[in-house]
Structures are given as C-alpha cells and as structure tokens.
Design a protein around this motif. Structure first.
Motif, PDB file in Angstrom:
ATOM      1  N   PHE A  54       0.865  -1.184   0.000  1.00  0.00           N
ATOM      2  CA  PHE A  54       0.000   0.000   0.000  1.00  0.00           C
ATOM      3  C   PHE A  54       0.899   1.231   0.000  1.00  0.00           C
ATOM      4  CE2 PHE A  54      -2.551  -3.243   2.250  1.00  0.00           C
ATOM      5  CZ  PHE A  54      -3.695  -3.222   1.473  1.00  0.00           C
ATOM      6  N   MET A  56       1.381   4.935   1.125  1.00  0.00           N
ATOM      7  CA  MET A  56       0.873   5.951   2.055  1.00  0.00           C
ATOM      8  C   MET A  56       1.726   7.199   1.847  1.00  0.00           C
ATOM      9  SD  MET A  56      -1.482   4.566   4.145  1.00  0.00           S
ATOM     10  CE  MET A  56      -1.356   5.234   5.795  1.00  0.00           C
ATOM     11  N   VAL A  61       3.903   0.580   2.353  1.00  0.00           N
ATOM     12  CA  VAL A  61       3.693  -0.453   3.380  1.00  0.00           C
ATOM     13  C   VAL A  61       3.624  -1.796   2.687  1.00  0.00           C
ATOM     14  CG1 VAL A  61       2.185  -1.266   5.242  1.00  0.00           C
ATOM     15  CG2 VAL A  61       2.348   1.184   4.751  1.00  0.00           C
ATOM     16  N   ALA A  63       2.361  -5.016   3.065  1.00  0.00           N
ATOM     17  CA  ALA A  63       1.425  -5.759   3.926  1.00  0.00           C
ATOM     18  C   ALA A  63       1.599  -7.269   3.773  1.00  0.00           C
ATOM     19  CB  ALA A  63      -0.002  -5.344   3.611  1.00  0.00           C
ATOM     20  N   PRO A  82       0.023 -10.672  15.087  1.00  0.00           N
ATOM     21  CA  PRO A  82      -0.174  -9.394  15.761  1.00  0.00           C
ATOM     22  C   PRO A  82      -0.944  -8.410  14.890  1.00  0.00           C
ATOM     23  CG  PRO A  82       2.168  -9.996  15.679  1.00  0.00           C
ATOM     24  CD  PRO A  82       1.428 -10.969  14.840  1.00  0.00           C
ATOM     25  N   SER A  83      -1.466  -7.371  15.526  1.00  0.00           N
ATOM     26  CA  SER A  83      -2.168  -6.316  14.798  1.00  0.00           C
ATOM     27  C   SER A  83      -1.232  -5.715  13.742  1.00  0.00           C
ATOM     28  CB  SER A  83      -2.609  -5.257  15.813  1.00  0.00           C
ATOM     29  OG  SER A  83      -3.310  -4.266  15.149  1.00  0.00           O
ATOM     30  N   GLY A  84      -1.711  -5.561  12.536  1.00  0.00           N
ATOM     31  CA  GLY A  84      -0.909  -4.989  11.464  1.00  0.00           C
ATOM     32  C   GLY A  84      -0.023  -6.000  10.753  1.00  0.00           C
ATOM     33  N   SER A  85      -0.164  -7.281  11.093  1.00  0.00           N
ATOM     34  CA  SER A  85       0.722  -8.287  10.482  1.00  0.00           C
ATOM     35  C   SER A  85       0.266  -8.713   9.076  1.00  0.00           C
ATOM     36  CB  SER A  85       0.820  -9.519  11.388  1.00  0.00           C
ATOM     37  OG  SER A  85      -0.450 -10.095  11.600  1.00  0.00           O
ATOM     38  N   GLY A  86      -0.941  -8.278   8.676  1.00  0.00           N
ATOM     39  CA  GLY A  86      -1.396  -8.580   7.313  1.00  0.00           C
ATOM     40  C   GLY A  86      -2.537  -9.586   7.242  1.00  0.00           C
ATOM     41  N   LYS A  87      -3.177  -9.884   8.375  1.00  0.00           N
ATOM     42  CA  LYS A  87      -4.246 -10.899   8.407  1.00  0.00           C
ATOM     43  C   LYS A  87      -5.419 -10.522   7.504  1.00  0.00           C
ATOM     44  CE  LYS A  87      -4.847 -10.501  12.921  1.00  0.00           C
ATOM     45  NZ  LYS A  87      -3.863  -9.438  13.194  1.00  0.00           N
ATOM     46  N   THR A  88      -5.930  -9.300   7.707  1.00  0.00           N
ATOM     47  CA  THR A  88      -7.074  -8.853   6.904  1.00  0.00           C
ATOM     48  C   THR A  88      -6.678  -8.770   5.431  1.00  0.00           C
ATOM     49  OG1 THR A  88      -8.077  -7.659   8.734  1.00  0.00           O
ATOM     50  CG2 THR A  88      -8.662  -6.904   6.527  1.00  0.00           C
ATOM     51  N   THR A  89      -5.476  -8.268   5.178  1.00  0.00           N
ATOM     52  CA  THR A  89      -5.014  -8.146   3.791  1.00  0.00           C
ATOM     53  C   THR A  89      -4.961  -9.526   3.130  1.00  0.00           C
ATOM     54  OG1 THR A  89      -3.688  -6.251   4.469  1.00  0.00           O
ATOM     55  CG2 THR A  89      -3.194  -7.189   2.320  1.00  0.00           C
TER      56      THR A  89
HETATM   57  N1  LIG Z   1      -5.977   0.245   2.587  1.00  0.00           N
HETATM   58  C1  LIG Z   1      -4.800   0.384   3.186  1.00  0.00           C
HETATM   59  N2  LIG Z   1      -4.040   1.471   2.957  1.00  0.00           N
HETATM   60  C2  LIG Z   1      -2.846   1.599   3.540  1.00  0.00           C
HETATM   61  N3  LIG Z   1      -2.281   0.695   4.362  1.00  0.00           N
HETATM   62  C3  LIG Z   1      -2.984  -0.402   4.625  1.00  0.00           C
HETATM   63  C4  LIG Z   1      -4.280  -0.622   4.058  1.00  0.00           C
HETATM   64  N4  LIG Z   1      -4.731  -1.827   4.497  1.00  0.00           N
HETATM   65  C5  LIG Z   1      -3.773  -2.309   5.299  1.00  0.00           C
HETATM   66  N5  LIG Z   1      -2.730  -1.465   5.382  1.00  0.00           N
HETATM   67  C6  LIG Z   1      -1.495  -1.687   6.152  1.00  0.00           C
HETATM   68  O1  LIG Z   1      -1.043  -3.008   5.879  1.00  0.00           O
HETATM   69  C7  LIG Z   1      -0.574  -3.633   7.061  1.00  0.00           C
HETATM   70  C8  LIG Z   1      -1.386  -4.882   7.324  1.00  0.00           C
HETATM   71  O2  LIG Z   1      -2.710  -4.511   7.629  1.00  0.00           O
HETATM   72  P1  LIG Z   1      -3.853  -5.534   7.973  1.00  0.00           P
HETATM   73  O3  LIG Z   1      -3.883  -6.584   6.937  1.00  0.00           O
HETATM   74  O4  LIG Z   1      -5.114  -4.758   8.177  1.00  0.00           O
HETATM   75  O5  LIG Z   1      -3.360  -6.159   9.346  1.00  0.00           O
HETATM   76  P2  LIG Z   1      -4.112  -7.014  10.455  1.00  0.00           P
HETATM   77  O6  LIG Z   1      -5.447  -7.411   9.907  1.00  0.00           O
HETATM   78  O7  LIG Z   1      -3.205  -8.169  10.720  1.00  0.00           O
HETATM   79  O8  LIG Z   1      -4.239  -6.149  11.653  1.00  0.00           O
HETATM   80  C9  LIG Z   1      -0.684  -2.587   8.164  1.00  0.00           C
HETATM   81  O9  LIG Z   1       0.559  -1.948   8.273  1.00  0.00           O
HETATM   82  C10 LIG Z   1      -1.738  -1.640   7.654  1.00  0.00           C
HETATM   83  O10 LIG Z   1      -1.560  -0.346   8.174  1.00  0.00           O
END
Ligand SMILES: Nc1ncnc2c1ncn2[C@@H]1O[C@H](COP(=O)(O)OP(=O)(O)O)[C@@H](O)[C@H]1O
Ligand SMILES: [Mg+2]
Length: 264
Positions: A54, A56, A61, A63, A82-89
């Motif tokens: 991503f 910014m 970043v 991810a 951990p939070s921010g590790s890329g799970k949702t991505t």
């Molecule tokens: N749409 C986005 N724009 C910018 N950065 C993003 C976006 N989505 C996720 N990130 C970044 O990618 C990394 C992984 O995010 P995310 O997958 O949401 O983590 P998790 O779900 O593990 O908490 C983080 O550093 C987050 O800030």
C-alpha cells in the motif's frame, strides 16, 4: 539447381526441428497445466507468491511479502498474528475482495487473476461467503430479508429464496426471530444473521474477519460452535482471522503471520 535443392533440404530440416520443439513445448505445458490428483481432490484455495503493498504518501507499506498458502477443501483455518501483520489483507486477497500487486489466487481450479472485475463479482456472489466483525447487516431489513436479499441477487425464485432463508436462519438458531430488525437483536444474534446470510447459498468457502471481535466470550463461543457445526456436518471450508488463541483451537490448522510473512 543443386543450391536450390540444398536450401530446400535445409528448410525441411529446420521445419522438422521447429515442429519437434513445438510438440515438446505443448507436451511440457500440458504437464504444467495438468492438475495433479491431489489438486483436484483436495485443494480449494491456492495463493501463490502473493505480494500486496500500500502506498501511504511517500511510504510504501508491504502488507504481504510473497505469501504462499494452500487450503484444503473442508479445512477450518485460523489466520493469526499481531495487529498490522497482514491478516485482513491476506483474507481479502484469498476472498477476492482485493487484488494483489503480484501473485495469484486459484479457487477451486479457477485462476482468479484471469477474471475481469465483473466476472470476479459473479464468482464471489456464487462461490464465496463473508462474515465481518461489524455484521454489516442492512438496518431497515429484518433477519429474513437480510438473508433473502443476497439470495435474490443470485437470480433464484422468490419462493426458493424465502424457504432457503428461513431454513438457514433456523439452522443458526434464529427460526423464531425471522421478522426481527437488527436493532432489536443482541450482537450475537446479529452475527448469526450475518452467518446465515453468508452460508445461505452454500458457498465453497466462508471467510470471516474477526467475527467475534465485538462479542463477549460466551457469545463468541456460540458463534464458533456454529462454525464448527457447519464445518463438521457440511464440510464447510472456513478461513477465519482471529487474534484469540482459544478461537484458533476450533481450527484444524493455524496460519501465523508476522510483518506480512507466514511464520514457520
Ligand atoms: N488500505 C490500506 N491502505 C494503507 N495501508 C494499509 C491498508 N490496508 C492495510 N494497510 C497496512 O497493511 C498492514 C497490514 O494490515 P492488515 O492486513 O489490516 O493487518 P491485520 O489485519 O493483521 O491487523 C498494516 O501496516 C496496515 O496499516
Ligand atoms: Mg485485521
């Protein structure tokens, strides 16, 4: 004359070489494309070298950094980290809610990187189901209508959709609340409506991003018990993001992420 004949012979030889090379090339692509028995029977999702970055402003970043995953049909997978590790991505790439910068996702034999946006939309509608932490229900529609509307979008008849909606809502324990609005339901009940909506069309894969994040532990257990029931009784493939170890105990296998890389 002799020169022409020699040139003709050379040309024939070259043709033969080209033909042989072509045949070999065809043979080798056949070998590459031919799925092994293991892929046909077992693999429902394959993520290959998935990279997602991503931007910014000036900062990039990373991810996901070349992630490879293979999920078997009928598996219950927990994605942790951990939070921010890329799970949702990662969940969003596997669930076709986002597109990777490079790499690809193959679902049930379909290379989804070759689908157009509208084909992807149809693929999602018919083959995948989603549950989110905030339920994402339409507030002005009751439980039945929330489930019904997603079935109607798939082009099924009204009667078919009504009976399927009632049936799945009963299966999640809400058979007596079909007409209730989300605002009149507890968080756990709302999440069960969203699970019913996600499963009503019998998707190949159910994706859930922290489905219990807003629920107390008793209600979380009820939601996870439901996932377990659909996984065990119907063979429902589930990919769930969670950061609670006890949630992950419900899963067959845990994929652990750190800084966008799968651990061990
Ligand atoms: N749409 C986005 N724009 C910018 N950065 C993003 C976006 N989505 C996720 N990130 C970044 O990618 C990394 C992984 O995010 P995310 O997958 O949401 O983590 P998790 O779900 O593990 O908490 C983080 O550093 C987050 O800030
Ligand atoms: Mg997340």
């Amino acid at each position: 004359m002799e020169i022409i004949q020699k040139q003709a012979e050379e040309a024939v030889k070259t043709m033969e070489i080209i033909q042989k090379q072509t045949e070999e090339a065809i043979k080798s692509t056949d070998e590459i494309q031919k799925p092994t028995e293991d892929t046909i029977i077992d693999t429902i999702i394959e993520g290959i070298d998935i990279v997602r970055t991503f931007k910014m402003g000036e900062v990039e970043v990373r991810a996901l950094r070349s992630v490879n995953v293979r999920i078997r049909r009928g598996e219950f997978i927990a994605i942790m980290g951990p939070s921010g590790s890329g799970k949702t991505t990662l969940l969003n790439q596997l669930g076709l809610l986002d597109t990777p910068n490079s790499g690809k996702v193959i679902i049930d034999g379909t290379d989804t990187s070759r689908l157009s946006d509208s084909e992807k939309g149809k693929f999602r509608l018919h083959n995948l189901g989603y549950v989110f932490q905030d339920y994402a229900l339409l507030p002005e529609l009751n439980a039945m209508e929330n489930v019904y509307i997603s079935l109607i979008m798939q082009g099924k008849s009204k009667t078919e959709c009504e009976s399927a909606a009632a049936e799945i809502l009963s299966a999640v324990g809400l058979g007596d609340r079909l007409q209730q609005l989300p605002s009149k339901m507890s968080g756990g009940q709302q999440q069960r409506v969203s699970i019913a909506r996600a499963l009503a069309h019998s998707p190949e894969v159910l994706f859930a991003d922290e489905p219990c994040a807003n629920l107390d532990s008793q209600t979380s257990k009820e939601v996870l018990d439901l996932f377990e029931k659909f996984n065990q009784e119907k063979g429902q493939t589930i990919v769930m993001v969670t950061h609670e170890e006890w949630h992950a105990e419900y899963a067959d296998r845990v994929i652990r992420l750190k800084d966008g890389i799968i651990q061990g």
